[in-house]
Design a protein around this motif. Sequence first.
Motif, PDB file in Angstrom:
ATOM      1  N   ALA A  44     -79.286  39.151   9.957  1.00 44.95           N
ATOM      2  CA  ALA A  44     -79.289  39.267  11.418  1.00 44.95           C
ATOM      3  C   ALA A  44     -78.534  40.509  11.875  1.00 44.95           C
ATOM      4  O   ALA A  44     -78.956  41.195  12.820  1.00 44.95           O
ATOM      5  N   ILE A  45     -77.436  40.802  11.208  1.00 46.42           N
ATOM      6  CA  ILE A  45     -76.658  42.002  11.559  1.00 46.42           C
ATOM      7  C   ILE A  45     -77.469  43.258  11.274  1.00 46.42           C
ATOM      8  O   ILE A  45     -77.497  44.194  12.085  1.00 46.42           O
ATOM      9  N   ALA A  46     -78.146  43.284  10.112  1.00 43.23           N
ATOM     10  CA  ALA A  46     -78.973  44.443   9.769  1.00 43.23           C
ATOM     11  C   ALA A  46     -80.110  44.619  10.763  1.00 43.23           C
ATOM     12  O   ALA A  46     -80.452  45.753  11.143  1.00 43.23           O
ATOM     13  N   GLU A  47     -80.692  43.518  11.223  1.00 43.94           N
ATOM     14  CA  GLU A  47     -81.766  43.585  12.208  1.00 43.94           C
ATOM     15  C   GLU A  47     -81.266  44.188  13.521  1.00 43.94           C
ATOM     16  O   GLU A  47     -81.934  45.046  14.119  1.00 43.94           O
ATOM     17  N   GLU A  48     -80.091  43.752  13.956  1.00 41.07           N
ATOM     18  CA  GLU A  48     -79.512  44.315  15.179  1.00 41.07           C
ATOM     19  C   GLU A  48     -79.132  45.783  14.986  1.00 41.07           C
ATOM     20  O   GLU A  48     -79.274  46.594  15.900  1.00 41.07           O
ATOM     21  N   PHE A  49     -78.665  46.110  13.799  1.00 50.32           N
ATOM     22  CA  PHE A  49     -78.271  47.494  13.512  1.00 50.32           C
ATOM     23  C   PHE A  49     -79.477  48.416  13.644  1.00 50.32           C
ATOM     24  O   PHE A  49     -79.377  49.511  14.222  1.00 50.32           O
ATOM     25  N   VAL A  50     -80.609  47.991  13.101  1.00 50.20           N
ATOM     26  CA  VAL A  50     -81.817  48.808  13.181  1.00 50.20           C
ATOM     27  C   VAL A  50     -82.323  48.880  14.620  1.00 50.20           C
ATOM     28  O   VAL A  50     -82.726  49.952  15.103  1.00 50.20           O
ATOM     29  N   ALA A  51     -82.296  47.750  15.321  1.00 52.94           N
ATOM     30  CA  ALA A  51     -82.811  47.718  16.687  1.00 52.94           C
ATOM     31  C   ALA A  51     -81.995  48.578  17.629  1.00 52.94           C
ATOM     32  O   ALA A  51     -82.551  49.188  18.564  1.00 52.94           O
ATOM     33  N   PHE A  52     -80.689  48.642  17.422  1.00 56.40           N
ATOM     34  CA  PHE A  52     -79.813  49.400  18.325  1.00 56.40           C
ATOM     35  C   PHE A  52     -79.234  50.643  17.638  1.00 56.40           C
ATOM     36  O   PHE A  52     -78.156  51.102  18.003  1.00 56.40           O
ATOM     37  N   ALA A  53     -79.976  51.167  16.672  1.00 60.04           N
ATOM     38  CA  ALA A  53     -79.483  52.316  15.903  1.00 60.04           C
ATOM     39  C   ALA A  53     -79.125  53.517  16.781  1.00 60.04           C
ATOM     40  O   ALA A  53     -78.072  54.140  16.582  1.00 60.04           O
ATOM     41  N   PRO A  54     -79.956  53.908  17.772  1.00 58.68           N
ATOM     42  CA  PRO A  54     -79.579  55.062  18.608  1.00 58.68           C
ATOM     43  C   PRO A  54     -78.280  54.832  19.382  1.00 58.68           C
ATOM     44  O   PRO A  54     -77.429  55.731  19.441  1.00 58.68           O
ATOM     45  N   ALA A  55     -78.121  53.634  19.954  1.00 59.72           N
ATOM     46  CA  ALA A  55     -76.897  53.333  20.696  1.00 59.72           C
ATOM     47  C   ALA A  55     -75.689  53.303  19.768  1.00 59.72           C
ATOM     48  O   ALA A  55     -74.598  53.776  20.119  1.00 59.72           O
ATOM     49  N   ILE A  56     -75.875  52.756  18.577  1.00 60.78           N
ATOM     50  CA  ILE A  56     -74.777  52.704  17.608  1.00 60.78           C
ATOM     51  C   ILE A  56     -74.384  54.115  17.172  1.00 60.78           C
ATOM     52  O   ILE A  56     -73.193  54.431  17.042  1.00 60.78           O
ATOM     53  N   ALA A 222     -74.271  38.973  16.497  1.00 62.42           N
ATOM     54  CA  ALA A 222     -74.823  39.820  15.435  1.00 62.42           C
ATOM     55  C   ALA A 222     -74.755  41.288  15.824  1.00 62.42           C
ATOM     56  O   ALA A 222     -74.464  42.159  14.996  1.00 62.42           O
ATOM     57  N   ARG A 223     -75.006  41.572  17.101  1.00 61.77           N
ATOM     58  CA  ARG A 223     -74.919  42.955  17.580  1.00 61.77           C
ATOM     59  C   ARG A 223     -73.489  43.457  17.514  1.00 61.77           C
ATOM     60  O   ARG A 223     -73.230  44.610  17.149  1.00 61.77           O
ATOM     61  N   ALA A 224     -72.530  42.599  17.879  1.00 65.24           N
ATOM     62  CA  ALA A 224     -71.126  42.995  17.791  1.00 65.24           C
ATOM     63  C   ALA A 224     -70.755  43.331  16.352  1.00 65.24           C
ATOM     64  O   ALA A 224     -70.051  44.322  16.092  1.00 65.24           O
ATOM     65  N   TRP A 225     -71.249  42.520  15.397  1.00 64.27           N
ATOM     66  CA  TRP A 225     -70.977  42.805  13.994  1.00 64.27           C
ATOM     67  C   TRP A 225     -71.659  44.087  13.544  1.00 64.27           C
ATOM     68  O   TRP A 225     -71.165  44.787  12.646  1.00 64.27           O
ATOM     69  N   ALA A 226     -72.801  44.419  14.125  1.00 70.13           N
ATOM     70  CA  ALA A 226     -73.468  45.685  13.788  1.00 70.13           C
ATOM     71  C   ALA A 226     -72.586  46.866  14.201  1.00 70.13           C
ATOM     72  O   ALA A 226     -72.467  47.851  13.454  1.00 70.13           O
ATOM     73  N   TYR A 227     -71.959  46.761  15.372  1.00 65.37           N
ATOM     74  CA  TYR A 227     -71.025  47.811  15.793  1.00 65.37           C
ATOM     75  C   TYR A 227     -69.783  47.821  14.906  1.00 65.37           C
ATOM     76  O   TYR A 227     -69.215  48.883  14.620  1.00 65.37           O
ATOM     77  N   VAL A 228     -69.345  46.644  14.468  1.00 65.45           N
ATOM     78  CA  VAL A 228     -68.212  46.580  13.540  1.00 65.45           C
ATOM     79  C   VAL A 228     -68.571  47.279  12.232  1.00 65.45           C
ATOM     80  O   VAL A 228     -67.748  48.017  11.652  1.00 65.45           O
ATOM     81  N   ALA A 230     -70.622  49.718  11.850  1.00 64.68           N
ATOM     82  CA  ALA A 230     -70.585  51.156  12.113  1.00 64.68           C
ATOM     83  C   ALA A 230     -69.147  51.673  12.127  1.00 64.68           C
ATOM     84  O   ALA A 230     -68.866  52.773  11.632  1.00 64.68           O
ATOM     85  N   ALA A 231     -68.224  50.858  12.667  1.00 66.96           N
ATOM     86  CA  ALA A 231     -66.815  51.252  12.686  1.00 66.96           C
ATOM     87  C   ALA A 231     -66.253  51.326  11.270  1.00 66.96           C
ATOM     88  O   ALA A 231     -65.480  52.239  10.933  1.00 66.96           O
ATOM     89  N   ILE A 232     -66.641  50.378  10.421  1.00 66.81           N
ATOM     90  CA  ILE A 232     -66.203  50.403   9.026  1.00 66.81           C
ATOM     91  C   ILE A 232     -66.731  51.645   8.323  1.00 66.81           C
ATOM     92  O   ILE A 232     -66.006  52.329   7.586  1.00 66.81           O
ATOM     93  N   ALA A 233     -68.014  51.950   8.565  1.00 73.81           N
ATOM     94  CA  ALA A 233     -68.611  53.139   7.951  1.00 73.81           C
ATOM     95  C   ALA A 233     -67.908  54.408   8.432  1.00 73.81           C
ATOM     96  O   ALA A 233     -67.683  55.346   7.647  1.00 73.81           O
ATOM     97  N   LEU A 234     -67.539  54.452   9.708  1.00 68.86           N
ATOM     98  CA  LEU A 234     -66.833  55.616  10.244  1.00 68.86           C
ATOM     99  C   LEU A 234     -65.464  55.772   9.589  1.00 68.86           C
ATOM    100  O   LEU A 234     -65.061  56.883   9.212  1.00 68.86           O
ATOM    101  N   GLY A 235     -64.740  54.663   9.449  1.00 70.34           N
ATOM    102  CA  GLY A 235     -63.443  54.723   8.792  1.00 70.34           C
ATOM    103  C   GLY A 235     -63.553  55.183   7.344  1.00 70.34           C
ATOM    104  O   GLY A 235     -62.745  55.992   6.876  1.00 70.34           O
ATOM    105  N   LEU A 236     -64.572  54.680   6.642  1.00 71.31           N
ATOM    106  CA  LEU A 236     -64.781  55.112   5.257  1.00 71.31           C
ATOM    107  C   LEU A 236     -65.135  56.593   5.184  1.00 71.31           C
ATOM    108  O   LEU A 236     -64.693  57.301   4.270  1.00 71.31           O
TER     109      LEU A 236
END
Length: 259
Positions: A44-56, A222-228, A230-236
């Motif tokens: 579900a998180i991956a689905e939201e990540f793809v759907a809101f990829a530009p905003a993320i 699920a969308r909130a976790w998608a942003y989380v 992205a935050a983890i990826a940014l920190g890495l």
Amino acid sequence: MTTATAERLRIIAPIVVGLVFLGVWQLLVGVVGVSDYLLPSPAAIAEEFVAFAPAIADATLVTGTNALIGLVVGTILAVVLAALASRWQAVDGMSAPIVAALAVVPIVALAPVLNSMFGADSQFGRQAIAALASFVPVFVNTLRGLRQTRPVHRDLMRSYAASSSQAFRIVTLPTAAPFLLTGIRIASSLAVISALVAEYFGGPRGGLGSFISTSAATSAYARAWAYVAAAIALGLLFFLATAALERLVLRRISPGGAR
């Protein structure tokens, strides 16, 4: 075990652990039936990540820019103050309580104050918080590194009639470089975290912290976790970039390294 094999294991092992972790996570949600508001499934998180990829992507750019500006400014201020403190005892005595105070400043208390001071359209408050978070580890590590130069090395430079700037460049700076780079590596993660947390408390919308808060408040877990994610990826990304910088610089200043 050869060096190449060890290097491959260092890369493969975290990937395998991550995949196992995601598999167990998906199993807990799908089979055990953990509620979405407690723990959305990776699918579900991956689905939201793809759907809101530009905003993320846009939100990640905003938070990353604030963190990067804060990291650079905090590092510059820390290095300058550490150099002054290592040279003059008076500056060292005055800076010690200031740095100690900055080390314990709570971001959750300072963020709304700075956001209110500089207005709802300014990113300066978030950048300032990232700079403050970066300042302390860089200052502490740099000051320690600048004090590692042995007196015999200073005496040797004086015997060669080297100027203060030459002694600093040839002896002091290479000695302090590993400590400085360690401080920057630590500060890189703190800059991202502090910029992210500051986005929860007012200021302009657009950062990852703002969207995490908004998504959670509207039950889009699920969308909130998608942003989380992205935050983890940014920190890495920040951590890996500074770690690569550390390896590059140390390789160049080490004996026999390229100069």
